[in-house]
Design a protein around this motif. Structure first.
Motif, PDB file in Angstrom:
ATOM      1  N   GLN A   1       0.836  -1.197   0.000  1.00 56.14           N
ATOM      2  CA  GLN A   1       0.000   0.000   0.000  1.00 56.14           C
ATOM      3  C   GLN A   1       0.875   1.253   0.000  1.00 56.14           C
ATOM      4  OE1 GLN A   1      -3.753   0.077   0.928  1.00 56.14           O
ATOM      5  NE2 GLN A   1      -3.567  -1.894  -0.084  1.00 56.14           N
ATOM      6  N   VAL A   2       0.332   2.358  -0.512  1.00 51.52           N
ATOM      7  CA  VAL A   2       1.017   3.643  -0.563  1.00 51.52           C
ATOM      8  C   VAL A   2       0.121   4.661   0.122  1.00 51.52           C
ATOM      9  CG1 VAL A   2       1.839   5.462  -2.120  1.00 51.52           C
ATOM     10  CG2 VAL A   2       2.164   3.063  -2.725  1.00 51.52           C
ATOM     11  N   TRP A   3       0.718   5.503   0.979  1.00 49.10           N
ATOM     12  CA  TRP A   3      -0.057   6.529   1.659  1.00 49.10           C
ATOM     13  C   TRP A   3      -0.298   7.699   0.708  1.00 49.10           C
ATOM     14  CZ3 TRP A   3      -3.198   7.169   5.468  1.00 49.10           C
ATOM     15  CH2 TRP A   3      -3.496   8.442   5.940  1.00 49.10           C
ATOM     16  N   VAL A   4      -1.560   8.057   0.528  1.00 49.64           N
ATOM     17  CA  VAL A   4      -1.951   9.216  -0.276  1.00 49.64           C
ATOM     18  C   VAL A   4      -2.302  10.313   0.725  1.00 49.64           C
ATOM     19  CG1 VAL A   4      -3.610  10.133  -1.927  1.00 49.64           C
ATOM     20  CG2 VAL A   4      -2.825   7.769  -2.126  1.00 49.64           C
TER      21      VAL A   4
ATOM     22  N   TRP B   1      -4.866   5.011   2.466  1.00 51.45           N
ATOM     23  CA  TRP B   1      -3.967   4.023   1.866  1.00 51.45           C
ATOM     24  C   TRP B   1      -4.524   3.602   0.510  1.00 51.45           C
ATOM     25  CZ3 TRP B   1       0.718   3.287   3.586  1.00 51.45           C
ATOM     26  CH2 TRP B   1       1.007   3.518   4.905  1.00 51.45           C
ATOM     27  N   ALA B   2      -3.657   3.530  -0.488  1.00 54.05           N
ATOM     28  CA  ALA B   2      -4.052   3.072  -1.824  1.00 54.05           C
ATOM     29  C   ALA B   2      -3.164   1.899  -2.225  1.00 54.05           C
ATOM     30  CB  ALA B   2      -3.909   4.201  -2.845  1.00 54.05           C
ATOM     31  N   HIS B   3      -3.678   1.043  -3.084  1.00 57.73           N
ATOM     32  CA  HIS B   3      -2.885  -0.080  -3.581  1.00 57.73           C
ATOM     33  C   HIS B   3      -1.713   0.460  -4.386  1.00 57.73           C
ATOM     34  CE1 HIS B   3      -5.521  -3.288  -2.290  1.00 57.73           C
ATOM     35  NE2 HIS B   3      -6.535  -2.567  -2.713  1.00 57.73           N
ATOM     36  N   GLY B   4      -0.501   0.013  -4.057  1.00 60.65           N
ATOM     37  CA  GLY B   4       0.678   0.438  -4.795  1.00 60.65           C
ATOM     38  C   GLY B   4       0.717  -0.164  -6.189  1.00 60.65           C
TER      39      GLY B   4
ATOM     40  N   PRO C   1       3.489  -1.472  -8.830  1.00 62.46           N
ATOM     41  CA  PRO C   1       4.915  -1.762  -8.989  1.00 62.46           C
ATOM     42  C   PRO C   1       5.544  -0.941 -10.122  1.00 62.46           C
ATOM     43  CG  PRO C   1       3.671  -3.798  -8.771  1.00 62.46           C
ATOM     44  CD  PRO C   1       2.676  -2.685  -8.902  1.00 62.46           C
ATOM     45  N   GLY C   2       6.679  -0.316  -9.832  1.00 69.72           N
ATOM     46  CA  GLY C   2       7.378   0.486 -10.828  1.00 69.72           C
ATOM     47  C   GLY C   2       6.897   1.919 -10.916  1.00 69.72           C
ATOM     48  N   TYR C   3       5.915   2.293 -10.112  1.00 64.57           N
ATOM     49  CA  TYR C   3       5.367   3.646 -10.138  1.00 64.57           C
ATOM     50  C   TYR C   3       5.493   4.280  -8.755  1.00 64.57           C
ATOM     51  CZ  TYR C   3       3.110   2.708 -14.617  1.00 64.57           C
ATOM     52  OH  TYR C   3       2.863   2.404 -15.920  1.00 64.57           O
ATOM     53  N   ARG C   4       5.450   5.610  -8.732  1.00 62.40           N
ATOM     54  CA  ARG C   4       5.354   6.322  -7.463  1.00 62.40           C
ATOM     55  C   ARG C   4       4.157   7.259  -7.560  1.00 62.40           C
ATOM     56  NH1 ARG C   4       7.322  11.641  -7.467  1.00 62.40           N
ATOM     57  NH2 ARG C   4       8.360  12.169  -9.410  1.00 62.40           N
ATOM     58  N   TYR C   5       3.581   7.572  -6.411  1.00 66.28           N
ATOM     59  CA  TYR C   5       2.395   8.428  -6.400  1.00 66.28           C
ATOM     60  C   TYR C   5       2.812   9.876  -6.186  1.00 66.28           C
ATOM     61  CZ  TYR C   5      -2.199  10.272  -5.451  1.00 66.28           C
ATOM     62  OH  TYR C   5      -3.347  11.000  -5.526  1.00 66.28           O
ATOM     63  N   VAL C   6       2.332  10.767  -7.042  1.00 70.10           N
ATOM     64  CA  VAL C   6       2.545  12.203  -6.900  1.00 70.10           C
ATOM     65  C   VAL C   6       1.227  12.769  -6.385  1.00 70.10           C
ATOM     66  CG1 VAL C   6       3.085  14.355  -8.094  1.00 70.10           C
ATOM     67  CG2 VAL C   6       4.164  12.218  -8.826  1.00 70.10           C
ATOM     68  N   PRO C   7       1.215  13.336  -5.158  1.00 74.64           N
ATOM     69  CA  PRO C   7      -0.061  13.762  -4.566  1.00 74.64           C
ATOM     70  C   PRO C   7      -0.666  14.998  -5.235  1.00 74.64           C
ATOM     71  CG  PRO C   7       1.772  14.260  -3.100  1.00 74.64           C
ATOM     72  CD  PRO C   7       2.341  13.520  -4.268  1.00 74.64           C
TER      73      PRO C   7
ATOM     74  N   PRO D   1      -4.565  17.225 -10.019  1.00 75.99           N
ATOM     75  CA  PRO D   1      -4.915  15.952  -9.383  1.00 75.99           C
ATOM     76  C   PRO D   1      -3.706  15.047  -9.163  1.00 75.99           C
ATOM     77  CG  PRO D   1      -5.775  16.044 -11.630  1.00 75.99           C
ATOM     78  CD  PRO D   1      -5.125  17.359 -11.355  1.00 75.99           C
ATOM     79  N   GLY D   2      -3.832  14.175  -8.171  1.00 77.40           N
ATOM     80  CA  GLY D   2      -2.784  13.186  -7.908  1.00 77.40           C
ATOM     81  C   GLY D   2      -2.698  12.207  -9.063  1.00 77.40           C
ATOM     82  N   ARG D   3      -1.515  11.621  -9.220  1.00 76.15           N
ATOM     83  CA  ARG D   3      -1.327  10.708 -10.346  1.00 76.15           C
ATOM     84  C   ARG D   3      -0.173   9.747 -10.053  1.00 76.15           C
ATOM     85  NH1 ARG D   3       1.038  15.347 -10.835  1.00 76.15           N
ATOM     86  NH2 ARG D   3       3.079  15.589 -11.776  1.00 76.15           N
ATOM     87  N   TRP D   4      -0.148   8.675 -10.791  1.00 73.12           N
ATOM     88  CA  TRP D   4       0.936   7.703 -10.726  1.00 73.12           C
ATOM     89  C   TRP D   4       1.923   8.011 -11.839  1.00 73.12           C
ATOM     90  CZ3 TRP D   4       1.432   4.453  -6.735  1.00 73.12           C
ATOM     91  CH2 TRP D   4       0.306   4.203  -5.955  1.00 73.12           C
ATOM     92  N   THR D   5       3.219   7.976 -11.518  1.00 73.47           N
ATOM     93  CA  THR D   5       4.240   8.256 -12.528  1.00 73.47           C
ATOM     94  C   THR D   5       5.387   7.282 -12.350  1.00 73.47           C
ATOM     95  OG1 THR D   5       5.627   9.972 -13.511  1.00 73.47           O
ATOM     96  CG2 THR D   5       5.396  10.016 -11.127  1.00 73.47           C
ATOM     97  N   ARG D   6       6.151   7.079 -13.390  1.00 74.31           N
ATOM     98  CA  ARG D   6       7.322   6.192 -13.334  1.00 74.31           C
ATOM     99  C   ARG D   6       8.528   6.939 -12.868  1.00 74.31           C
ATOM    100  NH1 ARG D   6       7.323   1.052 -15.969  1.00 74.31           N
ATOM    101  NH2 ARG D   6       5.260   0.682 -16.731  1.00 74.31           N
TER     102      ARG D   6
END
Length: 107
Positions: A56-59, A77-80, A82-88, A102-107
């Motif tokens: 899990q990743v903390w948002v 908490w959000a499901h992580g 793999p290979g990405y990081r969360y930008v709030p 908006p928040g997003r997932w990025t490599r």
């Protein structure tokens, strides 16, 4: 039948000559987006982060525009991925006011 075709062609030609545009093209250009705000959000609130969870990743929480006010949306908490990081989520000041990116997932 031939008369109807001629009439339709004349109407289309007159529309082109008079500068008529389709409704989708008649929108105003420029100006502030409808979601831009003049006043910036308050400083972020401190949030106690619960213990880490596997996979899990903390948002983090953020301020959300709610009519004329801002309301706090708490972190979760959000499901992580793999290979990405969360930008709030982030409030940024643009040429027309404050806009929530908006928040997003990025490599």
């Amino acid at each position: 039948m031939k008369r109807q075709l001629m009439l339709a062609a004349a109407v289309l030609a007159a529309g082109n000559l008079s500068g008529l545009v389709a409704p989708a093209q008649a929108q105003p250009v420029g100006g502030p987006p409808p979601y831009a705000r003049r006043d910036g959000p308050p400083p972020p609130r401190y949030e106690h982060r619960p213990p880490a969870r596997p996979g899990q990743v903390w948002v983090p929480g953020h301020w959300r525009a709610d009519g004329p006010r801002y309301t706090w949306a708490g972190g979760y908490w959000a499901h992580g991925r793999p290979g990405y990081r969360y930008v709030p989520e982030q409030w940024v000041r643009g040429p027309h006011g404050w806009v929530l990116r908006p928040g997003r997932w990025t490599r």
